[in-house]
Write a protein that holds these residues in place. Structure first.
Motif, PDB file in Angstrom:
ATOM      1  N   GLN A  16     -22.774 -11.427 -13.503  1.00  0.00           N
ATOM      2  CA  GLN A  16     -23.988 -11.448 -14.328  1.00  0.00           C
ATOM      3  C   GLN A  16     -24.970 -10.318 -13.993  1.00  0.00           C
ATOM      4  OE1 GLN A  16     -24.168 -13.855 -16.873  1.00  0.00           O
ATOM      5  NE2 GLN A  16     -22.066 -14.145 -16.155  1.00  0.00           N
ATOM      6  N   HIS A  51     -26.609 -17.448  -5.552  1.00  0.00           N
ATOM      7  CA  HIS A  51     -27.366 -18.096  -6.630  1.00  0.00           C
ATOM      8  C   HIS A  51     -26.497 -18.428  -7.839  1.00  0.00           C
ATOM      9  CE1 HIS A  51     -27.231 -13.844  -7.761  1.00  0.00           C
ATOM     10  NE2 HIS A  51     -27.408 -14.249  -9.002  1.00  0.00           N
ATOM     11  N   GLU A  79     -25.487 -21.958  -7.634  1.00  0.00           N
ATOM     12  CA  GLU A  79     -26.654 -22.809  -7.859  1.00  0.00           C
ATOM     13  C   GLU A  79     -27.055 -22.837  -9.332  1.00  0.00           C
ATOM     14  OE1 GLU A  79     -29.581 -21.149  -5.320  1.00  0.00           O
ATOM     15  OE2 GLU A  79     -28.488 -21.571  -3.459  1.00  0.00           O
ATOM     16  N   ASP A  80     -26.792 -21.723 -10.026  1.00  0.00           N
ATOM     17  CA  ASP A  80     -27.152 -21.638 -11.443  1.00  0.00           C
ATOM     18  C   ASP A  80     -26.073 -22.222 -12.360  1.00  0.00           C
ATOM     19  OD1 ASP A  80     -29.476 -20.424 -10.673  1.00  0.00           O
ATOM     20  OD2 ASP A  80     -28.799 -18.377 -11.089  1.00  0.00           O
ATOM     21  N   TRP A 137     -22.686 -21.316 -12.519  1.00  0.00           N
ATOM     22  CA  TRP A 137     -21.538 -20.489 -12.905  1.00  0.00           C
ATOM     23  C   TRP A 137     -20.291 -20.975 -12.174  1.00  0.00           C
ATOM     24  CZ3 TRP A 137     -21.924 -17.523 -17.022  1.00  0.00           C
ATOM     25  CH2 TRP A 137     -23.203 -17.134 -17.414  1.00  0.00           C
TER      26      TRP A 137
END
Length: 231
Positions: free
Chosen positions: A134, A206, A209-210, A212
């Motif tokens: 990303q 992250h 945590e997000d 993905w």
């Protein structure tokens, strides 16, 4: 379902048991089922294929089914491995057909092999993973990768202890390809680095945590110098 009849050309007696190694996918919602539930899925698949799972001997018999490298919840598997033993003579082509038909959504049969029973359990050498990074600018991530590759050891702290692996290990790799970050981690007797630890170390923690999805793309096994059973 009609019982599978052994084919005189495709089947071969192997004492009283046949050992199978199966590679398959575990994607979508299946990534949230536990290791024990995955074993139950395979037990049901074998029953639907009219196959009888073999059990160990002794006071507490256990089904002879094992996953060489258990997968943590939430990780998709594009190349998972299960090894099991079933009773009797088998027709590999017929089993392949039935398993493909009975597999739940998110599971696909990649490879089915009959193995020599004397080989023992599979030894895992390492595993490979990928995740979409990303990032619009990958240069900071590339710089971190290059810095790690210049180190003789990659150290990771876990609960006050240091876990490390040699960056020259053939099963250690970090790279960026398109929108994906790929990495491989060796399986070490002294303790292996976890995928989540590696992602946090390169600044991509992250992503998990997000929400993905991390995918395991391969499980690397030590292949013995004994050919698979002819079928």
């Amino acid at each position: 379902m009609q019982p599978i009849s052994p084919s005189p050309t495709a089947a071969r007696p192997i004492a009283d048991k046949t050992r199978l190694r199966i590679r398959f996918t575990k994607c979508g919602d299946l990534r949230w089922i536990s290791h024990r539930d995955l074993q139950r899925v395979w037990e049901r698949l074998l029953r639907r294929a009219d196959l009888q799972l073999a059990f160990s001997q002794g006071f507490h018999p256990k089904p002879l089914i094992s996953f060489p490298s258990a997968l943590a919840l939430g990780i998709e598997a594009l190349d998972e491995v299960v090894e099991l033993e079933i009773l009797g003579v088998v027709d590999i082509a017929a089993i392949d057909q039935v398993l493909r038909r009975e597999m739940p959504e998110g599971m696909e049969l990649l490879e089915l092999q009959a193995l020599e029973r004397a080989l023992g359990k599979a030894k895992v050498l390492g595993a490979s993973y990928r995740i979409e990074h990303q990032l619009l600018d990958t240069s900071p991530l590339q710089a971190r990768i290059q810095a790690i590759q210049q180190l003789p050891l990659l150290p990771i702290e876990r609960e006050g202890k240091m876990i490390s692996c040699e960056t020259s290990d053939p099963f250690f790799e970090l790279k960026i390809e398109g929108t994906y970050f790929f990495f491989s981690l060796p399986n070490l007797a002294a303790g292996s680095i976890r995928p989540s630890e590696l992602l946090a170390h390169v600044g991509l923690g992250h992503l998990l945590e997000d929400g993905w999805t991390l995918q395991r793309t391969a499980v690397h096994l030590l292949e013995p110098n004994v050919p698979p059973v002819a079928t």
